[in-house]
Write an enzyme that holds these catalytic residues in place. Sequence first.
Site, PDB file in Angstrom:
ATOM      1  N   GLN A 173       0.802  -1.220   0.000  1.00  0.00           N
ATOM      2  CA  GLN A 173       0.000   0.000   0.000  1.00  0.00           C
ATOM      3  C   GLN A 173       0.840   1.278   0.000  1.00  0.00           C
ATOM      4  OE1 GLN A 173      -2.672  -1.712   3.315  1.00  0.00           O
ATOM      5  NE2 GLN A 173      -4.081  -0.457   2.129  1.00  0.00           N
ATOM      6  N   ARG A 230       3.703   0.099  12.975  1.00  0.00           N
ATOM      7  CA  ARG A 230       3.427  -1.224  12.424  1.00  0.00           C
ATOM      8  C   ARG A 230       3.514  -1.160  10.902  1.00  0.00           C
ATOM      9  NH1 ARG A 230      -2.214  -3.996  11.235  1.00  0.00           N
ATOM     10  NH2 ARG A 230      -1.329  -5.857  10.319  1.00  0.00           N
ATOM     11  N   HIS A 254       1.102  -9.307   4.679  1.00  0.00           N
ATOM     12  CA  HIS A 254      -0.083  -8.453   4.524  1.00  0.00           C
ATOM     13  C   HIS A 254      -0.582  -8.634   3.078  1.00  0.00           C
ATOM     14  CE1 HIS A 254      -2.154  -4.784   6.453  1.00  0.00           C
ATOM     15  NE2 HIS A 254      -2.790  -4.977   5.314  1.00  0.00           N
ATOM     16  N   ASN A 304      -1.669 -10.660   8.500  1.00  0.00           N
ATOM     17  CA  ASN A 304      -2.687  -9.645   8.630  1.00  0.00           C
ATOM     18  C   ASN A 304      -3.994 -10.162   8.038  1.00  0.00           C
ATOM     19  OD1 ASN A 304      -3.594  -6.738   9.046  1.00  0.00           O
ATOM     20  ND2 ASN A 304      -4.126  -7.074   6.893  1.00  0.00           N
ATOM     21  N   GLU A 305      -5.037 -10.176   8.848  1.00  0.00           N
ATOM     22  CA  GLU A 305      -6.393 -10.442   8.376  1.00  0.00           C
ATOM     23  C   GLU A 305      -6.495 -11.614   7.407  1.00  0.00           C
ATOM     24  OE1 GLU A 305      -8.135  -6.839   6.858  1.00  0.00           O
ATOM     25  OE2 GLU A 305      -7.895  -5.796   8.750  1.00  0.00           O
ATOM     26  N   ASN A 325      -7.992  -5.985  14.258  1.00  0.00           N
ATOM     27  CA  ASN A 325      -8.285  -4.881  13.348  1.00  0.00           C
ATOM     28  C   ASN A 325      -9.795  -4.692  13.345  1.00  0.00           C
ATOM     29  OD1 ASN A 325      -5.581  -5.145  12.803  1.00  0.00           O
ATOM     30  ND2 ASN A 325      -5.817  -5.675  10.645  1.00  0.00           N
ATOM     31  N   TYR A 334     -13.178  -1.974  12.545  1.00  0.00           N
ATOM     32  CA  TYR A 334     -13.632  -0.743  11.904  1.00  0.00           C
ATOM     33  C   TYR A 334     -15.113  -0.438  12.082  1.00  0.00           C
ATOM     34  CZ  TYR A 334      -9.153  -0.570   9.421  1.00  0.00           C
ATOM     35  OH  TYR A 334      -7.821  -0.501   9.115  1.00  0.00           O
ATOM     36  N   GLU A 370      -5.359  -2.180  14.098  1.00  0.00           N
ATOM     37  CA  GLU A 370      -5.860  -1.222  13.105  1.00  0.00           C
ATOM     38  C   GLU A 370      -7.207  -0.687  13.542  1.00  0.00           C
ATOM     39  OE1 GLU A 370      -6.282  -2.534   9.017  1.00  0.00           O
ATOM     40  OE2 GLU A 370      -4.304  -3.458   9.051  1.00  0.00           O
ATOM     41  N   TRP A 416      -5.040   3.156  11.644  1.00  0.00           N
ATOM     42  CA  TRP A 416      -4.896   2.948  10.212  1.00  0.00           C
ATOM     43  C   TRP A 416      -5.363   4.229   9.539  1.00  0.00           C
ATOM     44  CZ3 TRP A 416      -2.420  -0.628   7.443  1.00  0.00           C
ATOM     45  CH2 TRP A 416      -2.500  -0.477   6.058  1.00  0.00           C
ATOM     46  N   GLU A 441      -5.574   1.852  -1.444  1.00  0.00           N
ATOM     47  CA  GLU A 441      -6.592   1.136  -0.674  1.00  0.00           C
ATOM     48  C   GLU A 441      -7.132  -0.057  -1.486  1.00  0.00           C
ATOM     49  OE1 GLU A 441      -7.454   0.919   2.430  1.00  0.00           O
ATOM     50  OE2 GLU A 441      -9.176  -0.340   2.025  1.00  0.00           O
ATOM     51  N   TRP A 442      -6.229  -0.961  -1.844  1.00  0.00           N
ATOM     52  CA  TRP A 442      -6.578  -2.228  -2.481  1.00  0.00           C
ATOM     53  C   TRP A 442      -7.520  -2.029  -3.671  1.00  0.00           C
ATOM     54  CZ3 TRP A 442      -2.825  -5.045  -0.868  1.00  0.00           C
ATOM     55  CH2 TRP A 442      -2.329  -4.898   0.420  1.00  0.00           C
ATOM     56  N   PHE A 502      -7.334   7.059   4.152  1.00  0.00           N
ATOM     57  CA  PHE A 502      -7.383   6.756   5.590  1.00  0.00           C
ATOM     58  C   PHE A 502      -6.289   7.496   6.376  1.00  0.00           C
ATOM     59  CE2 PHE A 502     -10.193   3.120   6.621  1.00  0.00           C
ATOM     60  CZ  PHE A 502     -10.526   2.627   5.366  1.00  0.00           C
TER      61      PHE A 502
HETATM   62  C1  PNW Z   1      -7.870  -3.689   6.313  1.00  0.00           C
HETATM   63  N1  PNW Z   1     -13.752  -5.865   4.777  1.00  0.00           N
HETATM   64  O1  PNW Z   1      -8.542  -4.142   5.182  1.00  0.00           O
HETATM   65  C2  PNW Z   1      -6.411  -3.875   5.946  1.00  0.00           C
HETATM   66  O2  PNW Z   1      -5.627  -4.544   6.906  1.00  0.00           O
HETATM   67  C3  PNW Z   1      -5.754  -2.647   5.438  1.00  0.00           C
HETATM   68  O3  PNW Z   1      -4.704  -3.002   4.576  1.00  0.00           O
HETATM   69  C4  PNW Z   1      -6.788  -1.757   4.788  1.00  0.00           C
HETATM   70  O4  PNW Z   1      -6.223  -0.685   4.115  1.00  0.00           O
HETATM   71  C5  PNW Z   1      -7.730  -1.299   5.891  1.00  0.00           C
HETATM   72  O5  PNW Z   1      -8.284  -2.398   6.598  1.00  0.00           O
HETATM   73  C6  PNW Z   1      -8.867  -0.422   5.393  1.00  0.00           C
HETATM   74  O6  PNW Z   1      -9.681  -1.117   4.498  1.00  0.00           O
HETATM   75  C7  PNW Z   1      -9.851  -4.531   5.151  1.00  0.00           C
HETATM   76  O7  PNW Z   1     -14.279  -5.914   3.651  1.00  0.00           O
HETATM   77  C8  PNW Z   1     -10.443  -4.617   3.900  1.00  0.00           C
HETATM   78  O8  PNW Z   1     -14.369  -6.226   5.799  1.00  0.00           O
HETATM   79  C9  PNW Z   1     -11.736  -5.057   3.771  1.00  0.00           C
HETATM   80  C10 PNW Z   1     -12.425  -5.414   4.894  1.00  0.00           C
HETATM   81  C11 PNW Z   1     -11.846  -5.329   6.152  1.00  0.00           C
HETATM   82  C12 PNW Z   1     -10.557  -4.886   6.264  1.00  0.00           C
END
Ligand code: PNW
Length: 464
Positions: free
Chosen positions: A18, A75, A119, A164-165, A294, A296, A369, A417, A424-425, A433
Amino acid sequence: MSPWPHNFVWGAATAAYQIEGAWQEDGRGPSIWDAFAHTPGKTFQNHTGDVTCDHYHRVEEDVALMQAMGLKAYRFSIAWSRLLPQGRGEVNEAGVAFYNRLIDCLLAHGITPWVTLFHWDLPLALQLELDGLLHPGIADHFARYGELCFARFGDRVKHWITLNEPWCSAVLGHGLGYFAPGRVSRAEPYVAAHHLLRAHGRIVDVYRRKFQAQQGGVIGIANNCDWREPRTDTPADRAAAERGLEFFLGWFADPIYRGEYPAVMRERVGARLPEFSAADRALIQGSSDFFGLNHYTTMYAAEPPTGAAAGPSSLAGNGGMAEDQQVALSEDPAWEKTDMGWNIVPAGCRRLLQWIDRRYGHPPIYITENGCALPGEEDVAQAVQDGPRSAYLQRYLAAAQAAIVEDGVDLRGYFVWSLLDNFEWAYGYSKRFGLHHVDFATGKRTPKASARWYAEVIRRNALP
Ligand code: PNW
């Protein structure tokens, strides 16, 4: 007196693909994210991480931003294919040198490195040769890569995060196809998740057997989970919310803390859910020195009306494979949302911390995160006035504080984060962010108001 422990870890987080850019420099090999982002139609306006924040060439500048905030910990992740361009075999010393430079610079400024080994950026060679996470042998490649990192960096790095995740690699990468390697399947997410857990167990085993005693560090995993709030107080909706959490976080945390997948997954997924061998279970159970989370957002969960299948209502809301869990997700229209469309529900953070504390036996927890994307931040003049970001962080931190003070949760650290706006993927550069604005045309960084706000929290070890 501050309610936060005096040694609370105040940090910020990023990930290699990223922020680094320099995708073909100094011998870096390609990863599945290079291949995915370069495939037309996979990311927003075909954005890629080829250059992104160009952190590879701006290490000193970026560490200075961290120092200006008084950050205690940073991190970041290592790009596997920078160290091992083919995923295995010959070591690329230029890649090692880059991370040495970053680690030494952090330590010189009193910032503790927290290193994520994986990651999501699997070396492309391992995808092409083995089908990546679907091959049982991948776990050994993870372990050898981990061993290389411990051997080269473990004299200075004392905090390791294996994965990661893994939920995202499994569900978004192998179920829904939103992330690399872009596969769509009802069976593969469970296979990918299984081999990721096996990989985690093997990496931790290598660390504990060969490095931990003399290096004196800790190792864990960072799992993501949204909160599932029962839509109503009926037993059916409460069970649906619990099931949703078990399919989301329990999937990855139960094997580590309890030695087995959740019973509800075994019942509902049946033969598609792999079994752990006794040897794998022995490596996986107890394989985390801390609980990385992590977090959100939150969704309501309810038992779907009989006969109807629970459909995923959004990418963020689809906690596990919808058809298998049969949990109807919904939102309160009154909830405010971030630019990701993710609901802002700080109370969900506190409840999730309680849930983890109870289910996994009061582990030390780090929020690895948390943060938000805001609209309109391409414009630097608007981005620097990001009051809503400070408000988001403030409200989530207040919820975390209540979990510590009132619920007795052993929360020891928090990572925003993200340090910088970044790639952002699948959303490319359309979601921001960062605590710092990045002009992707010039690479210029500008602190947002939230960077100063967070600096003040760190300085006082207290919320305003
Ligand atoms: C996380 N969802 O990604 C990642 O660890 C980070 O790299 C990313 O930038 C950040 O959160 C913000 O998106 C996620 O769909 C992506 O639930 C998608 C999901 C959750 C986390």
